[in-house]
Design a protein around this motif. Structure first.
Motif, PDB file in Angstrom:
ATOM      1  N   VAL B 277      -6.803   3.848  -7.549  1.00  0.00           N
ATOM      2  CA  VAL B 277      -6.042   2.751  -6.979  1.00  0.00           C
ATOM      3  C   VAL B 277      -5.003   3.336  -6.037  1.00  0.00           C
ATOM      4  O   VAL B 277      -4.318   4.291  -6.390  1.00  0.00           O
ATOM      5  N   CYS B 278      -4.942   2.778  -4.836  1.00  0.00           N
ATOM      6  CA  CYS B 278      -3.855   3.177  -3.950  1.00  0.00           C
ATOM      7  C   CYS B 278      -2.822   2.055  -3.959  1.00  0.00           C
ATOM      8  O   CYS B 278      -3.125   0.900  -3.660  1.00  0.00           O
ATOM      9  N   ASN B 279      -1.619   2.418  -4.329  1.00  0.00           N
ATOM     10  CA  ASN B 279      -0.537   1.450  -4.453  1.00  0.00           C
ATOM     11  C   ASN B 279       0.174   1.309  -3.112  1.00  0.00           C
ATOM     12  O   ASN B 279       0.967   2.153  -2.719  1.00  0.00           O
ATOM     13  N   ALA B 280      -0.182   0.235  -2.409  1.00  0.00           N
ATOM     14  CA  ALA B 280       0.445  -0.030  -1.111  1.00  0.00           C
ATOM     15  C   ALA B 280       1.143  -1.383  -1.166  1.00  0.00           C
ATOM     16  O   ALA B 280       1.140  -2.156  -0.223  1.00  0.00           O
ATOM     17  N   ASN B 281       1.760  -1.665  -2.317  1.00  0.00           N
ATOM     18  CA  ASN B 281       2.452  -2.948  -2.463  1.00  0.00           C
ATOM     19  C   ASN B 281       3.848  -2.910  -1.828  1.00  0.00           C
ATOM     20  O   ASN B 281       4.474  -3.952  -1.664  1.00  0.00           O
ATOM     21  N   GLU B 282       4.306  -1.732  -1.505  1.00  0.00           N
ATOM     22  CA  GLU B 282       5.597  -1.501  -0.846  1.00  0.00           C
ATOM     23  C   GLU B 282       6.501  -2.730  -0.683  1.00  0.00           C
ATOM     24  O   GLU B 282       6.544  -3.336   0.392  1.00  0.00           O
ATOM     25  N   SER B 283       7.232  -3.043  -1.721  1.00  0.00           N
ATOM     26  CA  SER B 283       8.128  -4.202  -1.660  1.00  0.00           C
ATOM     27  C   SER B 283       9.560  -3.862  -2.001  1.00  0.00           C
ATOM     28  O   SER B 283      10.381  -4.768  -2.173  1.00  0.00           O
ATOM     29  N   GLU B 284       9.855  -2.579  -2.150  1.00  0.00           N
ATOM     30  CA  GLU B 284      11.234  -2.179  -2.421  1.00  0.00           C
ATOM     31  C   GLU B 284      12.068  -2.494  -1.182  1.00  0.00           C
ATOM     32  O   GLU B 284      11.709  -2.060  -0.079  1.00  0.00           O
ATOM     33  N   PRO B 285      13.153  -3.239  -1.321  1.00  0.00           N
ATOM     34  CA  PRO B 285      13.978  -3.503  -0.139  1.00  0.00           C
ATOM     35  C   PRO B 285      14.388  -2.197   0.541  1.00  0.00           C
ATOM     36  O   PRO B 285      14.892  -1.287  -0.108  1.00  0.00           O
ATOM     37  N   GLY B 286      14.109  -2.104   1.824  1.00  0.00           N
ATOM     38  CA  GLY B 286      14.446  -0.906   2.585  1.00  0.00           C
ATOM     39  C   GLY B 286      13.273   0.031   2.808  1.00  0.00           C
ATOM     40  O   GLY B 286      13.372   0.973   3.582  1.00  0.00           O
ATOM     41  N   ALA B 287      12.141  -0.212   2.132  1.00  0.00           N
ATOM     42  CA  ALA B 287      10.994   0.698   2.250  1.00  0.00           C
ATOM     43  C   ALA B 287       9.993   0.168   3.275  1.00  0.00           C
ATOM     44  O   ALA B 287       9.671  -1.021   3.265  1.00  0.00           O
ATOM     45  N   PHE B 288       9.508   1.050   4.147  1.00  0.00           N
ATOM     46  CA  PHE B 288       8.493   0.628   5.125  1.00  0.00           C
ATOM     47  C   PHE B 288       7.606   1.785   5.568  1.00  0.00           C
ATOM     48  O   PHE B 288       6.821   1.675   6.488  1.00  0.00           O
ATOM     49  N   LYS B 289       7.708   2.927   4.895  1.00  0.00           N
ATOM     50  CA  LYS B 289       6.959   4.122   5.314  1.00  0.00           C
ATOM     51  C   LYS B 289       5.445   3.946   5.139  1.00  0.00           C
ATOM     52  O   LYS B 289       4.670   4.370   6.001  1.00  0.00           O
ATOM     53  N   ASP B 290       5.027   3.326   4.044  1.00  0.00           N
ATOM     54  CA  ASP B 290       3.597   3.163   3.807  1.00  0.00           C
ATOM     55  C   ASP B 290       2.978   2.256   4.873  1.00  0.00           C
ATOM     56  O   ASP B 290       1.854   2.472   5.324  1.00  0.00           O
ATOM     57  N   ARG B 291       3.749   1.244   5.272  1.00  0.00           N
ATOM     58  CA  ARG B 291       3.278   0.364   6.344  1.00  0.00           C
ATOM     59  C   ARG B 291       3.048   1.161   7.622  1.00  0.00           C
ATOM     60  O   ARG B 291       2.009   1.031   8.282  1.00  0.00           O
ATOM     61  N   VAL B 292       3.995   2.026   7.968  1.00  0.00           N
ATOM     62  CA  VAL B 292       3.895   2.782   9.214  1.00  0.00           C
ATOM     63  C   VAL B 292       2.682   3.720   9.177  1.00  0.00           C
ATOM     64  O   VAL B 292       1.955   3.848  10.164  1.00  0.00           O
ATOM     65  N   ILE B 293       2.422   4.344   8.030  1.00  0.00           N
ATOM     66  CA  ILE B 293       1.234   5.201   7.930  1.00  0.00           C
ATOM     67  C   ILE B 293      -0.040   4.371   8.104  1.00  0.00           C
ATOM     68  O   ILE B 293      -0.937   4.729   8.865  1.00  0.00           O
ATOM     69  N   MET B 294      -0.102   3.246   7.402  1.00  0.00           N
ATOM     70  CA  MET B 294      -1.335   2.439   7.453  1.00  0.00           C
ATOM     71  C   MET B 294      -1.555   1.844   8.845  1.00  0.00           C
ATOM     72  O   MET B 294      -2.690   1.701   9.286  1.00  0.00           O
ATOM     73  N   GLU B 295      -0.461   1.505   9.540  1.00  0.00           N
ATOM     74  CA  GLU B 295      -0.614   0.950  10.879  1.00  0.00           C
ATOM     75  C   GLU B 295      -0.884   2.034  11.918  1.00  0.00           C
ATOM     76  O   GLU B 295      -1.611   1.812  12.879  1.00  0.00           O
ATOM     77  N   GLY B 296      -0.278   3.197  11.707  1.00  0.00           N
ATOM     78  CA  GLY B 296      -0.332   4.221  12.748  1.00  0.00           C
ATOM     79  C   GLY B 296      -1.415   5.265  12.545  1.00  0.00           C
ATOM     80  O   GLY B 296      -1.837   5.914  13.512  1.00  0.00           O
ATOM     81  N   ASP B 297      -1.859   5.458  11.314  1.00  0.00           N
ATOM     82  CA  ASP B 297      -2.843   6.509  11.044  1.00  0.00           C
ATOM     83  C   ASP B 297      -3.745   6.079   9.872  1.00  0.00           C
ATOM     84  O   ASP B 297      -3.838   6.778   8.857  1.00  0.00           O
ATOM     85  N   PRO B 298      -4.427   4.944  10.035  1.00  0.00           N
ATOM     86  CA  PRO B 298      -5.132   4.366   8.880  1.00  0.00           C
ATOM     87  C   PRO B 298      -6.261   5.248   8.333  1.00  0.00           C
ATOM     88  O   PRO B 298      -6.497   5.255   7.130  1.00  0.00           O
ATOM     89  N   TYR B 299      -6.937   5.986   9.223  1.00  0.00           N
ATOM     90  CA  TYR B 299      -8.051   6.814   8.740  1.00  0.00           C
ATOM     91  C   TYR B 299      -7.556   7.924   7.812  1.00  0.00           C
ATOM     92  O   TYR B 299      -8.309   8.406   6.958  1.00  0.00           O
ATOM     93  N   ALA B 300      -6.298   8.326   7.979  1.00  0.00           N
ATOM     94  CA  ALA B 300      -5.768   9.366   7.103  1.00  0.00           C
ATOM     95  C   ALA B 300      -5.785   8.879   5.658  1.00  0.00           C
ATOM     96  O   ALA B 300      -6.123   9.636   4.735  1.00  0.00           O
ATOM     97  N   LEU B 301      -5.451   7.608   5.461  1.00  0.00           N
ATOM     98  CA  LEU B 301      -5.461   7.089   4.090  1.00  0.00           C
ATOM     99  C   LEU B 301      -6.895   6.955   3.574  1.00  0.00           C
ATOM    100  O   LEU B 301      -7.176   7.230   2.408  1.00  0.00           O
TER     101      LEU B 301
END
Ligand SMILES: Cc1cc2nc3c(=O)[nH]c(=O)nc-3n(C[C@H](O)[C@H](O)[C@H](O)COP(=O)(O)O)c2cc1C
Ligand code: SF4
Ligand code: SF4
Ligand code: SF4
Ligand code: FES
Lengths: 286, 605
Positions: B277-301
């Protein structure tokens, strides 16, 4: 659910409770072990016929090496554990849990609540007169039983009894989230439009009186409910050939509620609607 | 299970939305017209339970098409999946993105959380509300994970297909446009804008963001993509786990668990199948790093998940993606589809006989679903409530099977580990916190965004890099579940051990700066509101404690000293019980920020 399996005896584990050595069969919970050792652990969401979800957290104990306290009702005993049941940390959490519960829920029909509040010196009024309460009134939408969710502590027992742990009717569930969470049938409608089969097995496990027989609810409202004047008579249900064991609770020659012994190997406290509510026919038959 | 379904039926739209997901019904039990074959039709037990996991996608399908979930639609979905209606109702009412009451097709969620509040979200919200009529429902939202572009707003317009538009940084006019016609709203800026260091050759995790075309698999391969998977196949599963263990990689999702150890635990479980399972629920206020990886380099994931699955012996990967992250979801779906089409996912990856595929599942608005056991329940089609641990996921995880659940950033670290080898990777950072680390910097800084630095950089270095403004009053480390530190504590090393020694926490790498123009009591109240709203309600200390915490902070308001002392004492007592007795990390950490504000910043003193 605490079922003692027959057959090969289970291995014994050794650990300490309040610095005293104790031995329990493998698979026992800390609650089983503490009770066997004569410790008084309060419980609400734990029931003798169900596997608890450990929602109330009133049974917490301290386990050496654990960052947080652990619920005794579900944590399994492990060899070498050091468990403490009455430290300042434990008493603090129990007191706050009682204050949080009593400030948001009507615990007047929860057995032992008053005793615990005294023992742990809980002061539920400290949150002030404006402390939020769910503010639910009793739901009287059928002749058989009443759902008074102002008394509900959301222990999940009724949901588990109605669903996968016993009845398989899945008529009720927790809906909403957080402080707005409630027990409800689909679309939060009346019971009559739900999958409820009126087995009353949810009433049997409810630890707070939030679910009660209509007869009990009405008598309490009229001020005539008097447990000391009630007798409990064991009998066998005549509605079908299973012959479940019933306990008839009688006050002033009237059956006021029907239960079944939780340690009965056939019912485990559960009945069907005929056993649970069929006495109304008996009484109506003059 | 003998299910009872109410009488009301779905509308044509609702039925079409469900049928598009599940295919047409095959019998009248499922809601088709009655036929003779129905008399011989039965689906119960295992087959019925096997479809339960489709409940959440089904609810999304209805909500996306119509904007809310009616009783008739819910009943139809329940018939199709053999789910008890009461339980489905419990699930539908659990998630913030769903409504079981009628509402307008368009919902505009305006973030009023920390970074956005500091950037004037309340005025924005008032302005929007005065401009928009009843055709749009305006909601005040928890952090949308767009903090680098605060204040942010997200418009969701139900239909076929559903449309979304992000306005960030939002003005009243732009947010109103996004809500009234999402199709003509300007395109979101590229994720590169969230990476101020983009293009810097010293970057490891972020090196491709803004450099590669996130839609192109060829471009990904031209920039070193899929070298790690080849290396993994050379090493074999045990070799990969050895590398990850030796690298010292520790989970980046907040709990700081050694990754190699959890992988090893699952790999050695005799019980199969194993799940990833990859946890990409990223809902901690102030967190956005996982979003940037998935938007900017999705094949890496995609590649990283493939490597992880190979190592632990899993053939199914589940990417649980925060429901609000619609661009990330599209890019990840595209990447997964491309990889599948090119034989990089599927039955025989790269001709090496390893079978693996990824399924993307959208969350629906629940911070608690980032807690791993809650995440599993959510994926299984139940309410996203955590359960007691032990048993741990490595033994009993998703669908009761041995499961590895990893954060997005944790997984993408596996690529450089395999590329450079464990010893070289372990040289980066400090002895106990190895490798590069992503920090989500926002608030009172000139260049907010995701920063990559080797572990060991101090708080002050990170803040200077981001251009911290004058008059710094407080820094929130680790997000709402983290703690505040003062402007005199900027030499704290941002490592697991360094923050722990300082009595703070790194959490998921959130660094929010607040200058002295930001009213701190309001921030604390916002944090308390967040926890009250996100508590799942399962356990008493959190369900009621978060409410009492918010009430006390309301009462205190701007008061200080003796006038606040009683309520501070009460907060402390409730906070201690939440920390000690709550069932999961949400409740256990719900008082951290308030406590640190009192004890470290001297608030209310
Ligand atoms: C309330 C709560 C929310 C969480 N949210 C996330 C999240 O959004 N993403 C994440 O990776 N981990 C989150 N976690 C931590 C996970 O439970 C888990 O520890 C993590 O996914 C493990 O992955 P890692 O070892 O790669 O860090 C959360 C934990 C809690 C208690
Ligand atoms: S009476 Fe029986 S069927 Fe009805 S809600 Fe209670 S347990 Fe479920
Ligand atoms: S109604 Fe009774 S059994 Fe059901 S959750 Fe409430 S207190 Fe527990
Ligand atoms: S701590 Fe809060 S979020 Fe976690 S289980 Fe308890 S009520 Fe739910
Ligand atoms: S009795 Fe153990 S948590 Fe409720």
């Amino acid at each position: 659910m605490t079922v003692t399996p027959l057959g090969i005896p289970r291995r014994l584990l050794e650990f300490t409770i309040d610095d005293e050595k104790t031995r329990v069969p493998e698979g026992s919970t800390l609650l089983d072990a503490c009770r066997a050792a004569g410790k008084d652990i309060p419980t609400l969401c734990h029931g003798d016929t169900l596997t608890p979800k450990s929602t109330c957290r009133i049974c917490v104990v301290e386990v050496e090496g654990s960052r947080t306290l652990v619920p005794a009702c579900s944590r399994k005993a492990e060899p070498g554990m050091a468990v403490r049941t009455d430290t300042a940390r434990v008493r603090h959490s129990r007191r706050i849990v009682l204050e949080l519960l009593a400030s948001s829920t009507d615990l007047s029909t929860t057995p032992k609540a008053a005793e615990w509040i005294k023992k742990y010196e809980a002061k539920p009024d400290r949150f002030g007169p404006d402390a939020a309460r769910p503010g639910e009134g009793p739901r009287v939408d059928n002749d058989l039983y009443v759902r008074d969710y102002g008394k509900c502590v959301l222990c999940y027992k009724c949901v588990d009894a109605c669903g996968e742990q016993w009845q398989n009717s899945f008529a009720i569930s927790v809906c909403g989230r957080g402080f707005d969470a409630r027990i409800a049938v689909e679309h939060d409608g009346p019971l009559a439009e739900s999958a409820c089969v009126y087995c009353g097995n949810c009433i049997e496990v409810c630890p707070t009186g939030a679910l009660s027989f209509r007869s009990e609810f009405d008598m309490r409202a009229a001020g005539t409910w008097d447990e000391s004047a009630q007798t409990a008579t064991a009998t066998v249900c005549a509605h079908c050939e299973v012959g479940c064991t019933l306990t008839l609770h009688v006050q002033d020659n009237e059956i006021v509620k029907v239960t079944s012994p939780h340690d009965n190997p056939v019912t485990h406290g559960n009945l069907c609607n005929k056993g649970r509510f069929g006495h109304q026919h008996v009484q109506n038959r003059d | 299970m003998d299910l009872h379904f109410g009488a009301g039926g779905p509308t044509d739209d609702e039925r079409a939305a469900v049928d598009e997901l599940l295919g047409p019904p095959t019998s009248s039990w499922e809601g088709a017209d009655r036929r003779d074959a129905d008399l011989r039709w039965a689906r119960g037990g295992r087959a019925a339970r096997g479809r339960r996991h489709l409940l959440l996608p089904g609810l999304h399908a209805i909500n996306d098409r119509v904007g809310w979930i009616s009783a008739g639609a819910l009943t139809y979905l329940c018939r199709r999946l053999t789910v008890p209606p009461a339980e489905a109702y419990g699930v539908a009412t659990f998630y913030a993105m769903f409504s079981v009451e009628p509402r307008p097709a368009t919902v505009l969620r305006v973030c009023t959380d920390l970074a956005c509040a500091a950037a004037g979200a309340s005025d924005l919200c008032a302005g929007i509300e005065s401009r928009l009529g009843r055709g749009v429902q305006v909601e005040r939202s928890a952090c949308l994970g767009l903090c680098e572009r605060a204040p942010a707003a997200l418009a969701i317009k139900a239909g076929d297909p559903v449309r979304t538009a992000v306005s960030a940084p939002a003005t009243v006019q732009e947010a109103v446009l996004a809500a009234s016609s999402p199709d003509s709203a300007p395109e979101e800026p590229s994720p590169t804008t969230a990476v101020p260091q983009a293009g810097d050759p010293s970057l490891t995790l972020l090196r491709r963001v803004g450099v590669v075309d996130p839609s192109s698999l060829d471009d990904y391969r031209a920039h070193g993509g899929y070298a790690a998977l080849r290396r993994a196949f050379e090493l074999g599963p045990a070799g990969v786990i050895r590398e990850v263990t030796d690298s010292g990689l520790v989970g980046r999702g907040g709990a700081a668990f050694p990754t190699g150890r959890t992988w090893q635990a699952v790999a050695s479980q005799p019980d199969h199948p194993h799940h990833l399972v990859c946890n990409a629920n990223e809902s901690e206020p102030g967190a956005f790093k996982d979003r940037v990886i998935m938007e900017g380099d999705p094949y890496a994931l995609v590649e990283a998940m493939t490597v992880a699955a190979y190592a632990i012996g899993a053939h199914r990967g589940h990417l649980y993606l925060r429901g609000e992250y619609s661009r990330a979801a599209h890019r990840m779906q595209h990447a997964v589809d491309q990889a599948r089409a090119r034989g990089l996912l599927g039955d025989d990856i790269l001709g090496r006989g390893h079978a693996f595929d990824i399924e993307i599942r959208r969350g629906a608005g629940a911070y608690v679903c980032g807690e791993e056991t809650a995440l599993f329940r959510s994926l299984e089609g139940h309410r996203g409530e955590p359960r007691e641990k032990p048993p741990f996921p490595g033994e009993t995880g998703l669908f009761g099977r041995p499961t590895v659940a990893n954060n997005v950033e944790t997984l993408v670290n596996v690529l450089p580990i395999l590329a450079m080898g464990a010893p070289a990777y372990a040289m980066i950072g400090t002895e106990r916190s190895t490798g590069p680390k992503l920090f989500c910097v926002s608030g009172s800084v000139d260049r907010p965004g995701v920063y990559e630095l080797p572990f060991g950089a101090t708080l002050g270095e990170v803040l200077r890099l981001a251009g911290v403004r004058d008059g710094l009053r407080a820094v929130l480390l680790g997000g709402a579940a983290g703690s505040f530190v003062g402007p005199d504590e900027l030499d704290i090393p941002l490592t697991f051990e360094g923050t722990r020694e300082a009595g703070a926490t790194l959490g998921s790498g959130v660094v929010m700066a607040f200058d002295d123009t930001v009213p701190l009591p309001r921030l604390l109240l916002r944090i308390a509101e967040f926890f009250r709203a996100e508590s799942c309600g399962l356990c008493v200390p959190c369900r009621v404690g978060t409410v009492r915490q918010e009430e006390a902070l309301h009462r205190i308001g701007e008061r200080t000293g003796a006038a606040a002392a009683d309520d501070i004492a009460l907060l402390r007592e409730v906070g201690r019980a939440m920390r000690d007795a709550s069932a999961c990390g949400l409740g256990q950490n719900a008082w951290n920020a308030v406590e640190s504000a009192v004890d470290r910043l001297g608030m209310y003193g």
